[in-house]
Design a protein around this motif. Sequence first.
Motif, PDB file in Angstrom:
ATOM      1  N   MET A  41       6.785   4.715  24.810  1.00 26.43           N
ATOM      2  CA  MET A  41       6.453   5.269  23.503  1.00 26.43           C
ATOM      3  C   MET A  41       6.639   4.217  22.419  1.00 26.43           C
ATOM      4  O   MET A  41       7.246   3.174  22.632  1.00 26.43           O
ATOM      5  N   GLN A  42       6.127   4.507  21.233  1.00 29.97           N
ATOM      6  CA  GLN A  42       6.162   3.568  20.118  1.00 29.97           C
ATOM      7  C   GLN A  42       7.558   3.509  19.471  1.00 29.97           C
ATOM      8  O   GLN A  42       8.426   4.329  19.754  1.00 29.97           O
ATOM      9  N   GLU A  43       7.733   2.545  18.610  1.00 28.56           N
ATOM     10  CA  GLU A  43       9.013   2.352  17.929  1.00 28.56           C
ATOM     11  C   GLU A  43       9.338   3.532  17.012  1.00 28.56           C
ATOM     12  O   GLU A  43       8.482   4.013  16.274  1.00 28.56           O
ATOM     13  N   LEU A  44      10.593   4.002  17.081  1.00 26.48           N
ATOM     14  CA  LEU A  44      11.097   5.084  16.224  1.00 26.48           C
ATOM     15  C   LEU A  44      10.146   6.280  16.264  1.00 26.48           C
ATOM     16  O   LEU A  44       9.712   6.805  15.237  1.00 26.48           O
ATOM     17  N   HIS A  45       9.843   6.718  17.487  1.00 25.76           N
ATOM     18  CA  HIS A  45       8.768   7.669  17.720  1.00 25.76           C
ATOM     19  C   HIS A  45       9.049   9.096  17.263  1.00 25.76           C
ATOM     20  O   HIS A  45       8.128   9.916  17.214  1.00 25.76           O
ATOM     21  N   SER A  87      12.575   4.942  21.922  1.00 23.47           N
ATOM     22  CA  SER A  87      12.954   4.068  20.803  1.00 23.47           C
ATOM     23  C   SER A  87      13.612   4.917  19.737  1.00 23.47           C
ATOM     24  O   SER A  87      12.955   5.735  19.084  1.00 23.47           O
ATOM     25  N   LEU A  88      14.926   4.739  19.539  1.00 28.52           N
ATOM     26  CA  LEU A  88      15.715   5.666  18.741  1.00 28.52           C
ATOM     27  C   LEU A  88      16.479   4.978  17.613  1.00 28.52           C
ATOM     28  O   LEU A  88      16.788   3.788  17.689  1.00 28.52           O
ATOM     29  N   VAL A 150      12.904  -4.998  28.059  1.00 29.02           N
ATOM     30  CA  VAL A 150      12.575  -4.185  26.889  1.00 29.02           C
ATOM     31  C   VAL A 150      13.058  -4.877  25.620  1.00 29.02           C
ATOM     32  O   VAL A 150      14.243  -5.206  25.478  1.00 29.02           O
ATOM     33  N   LEU A 151      12.138  -5.079  24.696  1.00 35.67           N
ATOM     34  CA  LEU A 151      12.413  -5.634  23.372  1.00 35.67           C
ATOM     35  C   LEU A 151      11.778  -4.693  22.349  1.00 35.67           C
ATOM     36  O   LEU A 151      11.155  -3.689  22.735  1.00 35.67           O
ATOM     37  N   VAL A 152      11.931  -4.960  21.053  1.00 40.24           N
ATOM     38  CA  VAL A 152      11.410  -4.023  20.057  1.00 40.24           C
ATOM     39  C   VAL A 152      10.710  -4.771  18.922  1.00 40.24           C
ATOM     40  O   VAL A 152      11.305  -5.642  18.285  1.00 40.24           O
ATOM     41  N   CYS A 153       9.472  -4.448  18.685  1.00 40.18           N
ATOM     42  CA  CYS A 153       8.653  -4.840  17.537  1.00 40.18           C
ATOM     43  C   CYS A 153       8.849  -6.275  17.054  1.00 40.18           C
ATOM     44  O   CYS A 153       8.270  -7.187  17.603  1.00 40.18           O
ATOM     45  N   GLN A 168      15.992 -13.821  33.533  1.00 44.16           N
ATOM     46  CA  GLN A 168      16.942 -12.918  34.187  1.00 44.16           C
ATOM     47  C   GLN A 168      16.256 -11.912  35.106  1.00 44.16           C
ATOM     48  O   GLN A 168      16.845 -10.905  35.487  1.00 44.16           O
ATOM     49  N   GLY A 169      15.004 -12.201  35.452  1.00 40.26           N
ATOM     50  CA  GLY A 169      14.340 -11.390  36.463  1.00 40.26           C
ATOM     51  C   GLY A 169      13.485 -10.255  35.973  1.00 40.26           C
ATOM     52  O   GLY A 169      13.042  -9.425  36.789  1.00 40.26           O
ATOM     53  N   ALA A 170      13.197 -10.176  34.658  1.00 38.91           N
ATOM     54  CA  ALA A 170      12.305  -9.126  34.174  1.00 38.91           C
ATOM     55  C   ALA A 170      10.957  -9.225  34.867  1.00 38.91           C
ATOM     56  O   ALA A 170      10.412 -10.314  35.045  1.00 38.91           O
ATOM     57  N   GLU A 171      10.421  -8.076  35.261  1.00 40.81           N
ATOM     58  CA  GLU A 171       9.106  -8.039  35.904  1.00 40.81           C
ATOM     59  C   GLU A 171       8.003  -7.645  34.929  1.00 40.81           C
ATOM     60  O   GLU A 171       6.820  -7.891  35.195  1.00 40.81           O
ATOM     61  N   ILE A 172       8.377  -7.013  33.829  1.00 47.59           N
ATOM     62  CA  ILE A 172       7.443  -6.616  32.771  1.00 47.59           C
ATOM     63  C   ILE A 172       8.160  -6.803  31.444  1.00 47.59           C
ATOM     64  O   ILE A 172       9.366  -6.530  31.342  1.00 47.59           O
ATOM     65  N   LEU A 173       7.435  -7.252  30.422  1.00 49.29           N
ATOM     66  CA  LEU A 173       7.952  -7.284  29.060  1.00 49.29           C
ATOM     67  C   LEU A 173       7.368  -6.091  28.307  1.00 49.29           C
ATOM     68  O   LEU A 173       6.156  -5.865  28.345  1.00 49.29           O
ATOM     69  N   ILE A 174       8.229  -5.331  27.633  1.00 44.04           N
ATOM     70  CA  ILE A 174       7.816  -4.080  26.980  1.00 44.04           C
ATOM     71  C   ILE A 174       8.262  -4.094  25.526  1.00 44.04           C
ATOM     72  O   ILE A 174       9.433  -4.354  25.236  1.00 44.04           O
ATOM     73  N   TYR A 175       7.312  -3.778  24.622  1.00 40.39           N
ATOM     74  CA  TYR A 175       7.595  -3.805  23.189  1.00 40.39           C
ATOM     75  C   TYR A 175       7.174  -2.505  22.499  1.00 40.39           C
ATOM     76  O   TYR A 175       6.016  -2.361  22.093  1.00 40.39           O
ATOM     77  N   PRO A 176       8.078  -1.526  22.311  1.00 43.02           N
ATOM     78  CA  PRO A 176       7.776  -0.427  21.390  1.00 43.02           C
ATOM     79  C   PRO A 176       7.611  -1.007  19.980  1.00 43.02           C
ATOM     80  O   PRO A 176       8.401  -1.872  19.565  1.00 43.02           O
ATOM     81  N   THR A 177       6.600  -0.536  19.240  1.00 52.66           N
ATOM     82  CA  THR A 177       6.170  -1.242  18.029  1.00 52.66           C
ATOM     83  C   THR A 177       5.809  -0.293  16.895  1.00 52.66           C
ATOM     84  O   THR A 177       5.316   0.815  17.130  1.00 52.66           O
ATOM     85  N   ALA A 178       6.037  -0.754  15.656  1.00 55.48           N
ATOM     86  CA  ALA A 178       5.535  -0.076  14.452  1.00 55.48           C
ATOM     87  C   ALA A 178       5.080  -1.166  13.486  1.00 55.48           C
ATOM     88  O   ALA A 178       5.896  -1.734  12.749  1.00 55.48           O
ATOM     89  N   ILE A 179       3.799  -1.481  13.507  1.00 53.51           N
ATOM     90  CA  ILE A 179       3.287  -2.543  12.655  1.00 53.51           C
ATOM     91  C   ILE A 179       1.879  -2.180  12.186  1.00 53.51           C
ATOM     92  O   ILE A 179       1.107  -1.566  12.920  1.00 53.51           O
TER      93      ILE A 179
END
Length: 294
Positions: A41-45, A87-88, A150-153, A168-179
């Motif tokens: 889901m998106q940032e601060l959803h 994203s809270l 998991v990172l954010v915006c 450190q072995g991440a298999e996917i990079l994920i960015y919930p976003t509000a832009i």
Amino acid sequence: MKGIKIGLIQQHNNADKADNISRLTKSIVDLAHKGAQLIVMQELHNSLYFCQTENVDCFELAENIPGPSTELFGKIAKENNVVIVTSLFEKRAAGLYHNTAVVIEKDGSIAGKYRKMHIPDDPAYYEKFYFTPGDLGFHPIQTSVGCLGVLVCWDQWYPEAARLMALQGAEILIYPTAIGFESSDTSEEKQRQRNAWQTVQRGHAISNGLPVVAVNRVGYEPDPSEITGGIQFWGTSFVVGPQGEILIQASETKEELLTIDIDLSHSENVRRWWPFLRDRRIDQYGDITKRYIE
């Protein structure tokens, strides 16, 4: 092949928090029925993007972790057998708040959390007023569907963050976003900014040999202070493969639910073809920790 089906929820939020959450819940169920195993889901959803102004009343939106949202989305995750990236607005203690992504496992438990490290402070994005910079570091979260970076915006613009997750072995990079777009910018400038936002994340995918998932909000949200013209969030949620290829992309203007099948094992081949991690000159990068080199 190590495959995973990912679901993305690009939503236009309003001032009715209960309605936002109700629609998110329905979307999660819909995506699960379509076979999604991981839903982002998106940032601060849960709410409007309240950081357009500095208003102490907005701290009432914050909640503890664990708390109401992790309990709710944990129940939904368990009922639908999916992993969910939330994203809270985290209330850690009185006067101490974070912008926090929480990953919910299929059994409803909390797999891990990440507190946003890079905090912007720009017109209409007054996040430093609300959020203390994260203190959990850049560490991927292990789940039943894979190891998630998991990172954010605002973290999207920093290659160091993506690299540390990859190392450190991440298999996917994920960015919930509000832009989105600032109303006074020209149409040409707006498109340059949106293209730059997508390009830098495609670069993270290429330089680390990993898929990237970015889920943005969409639609117009007014500025309560009326100092600016509000934000037109530009949507364009997308997923790219480990060579930066765009696999799927949402609308610039509409709510959308997307699903995409990703072969996580493809990253292994890409890293063999382009062994960037092998050729890094780690003996020469000491100055990277300096603010600026005089």
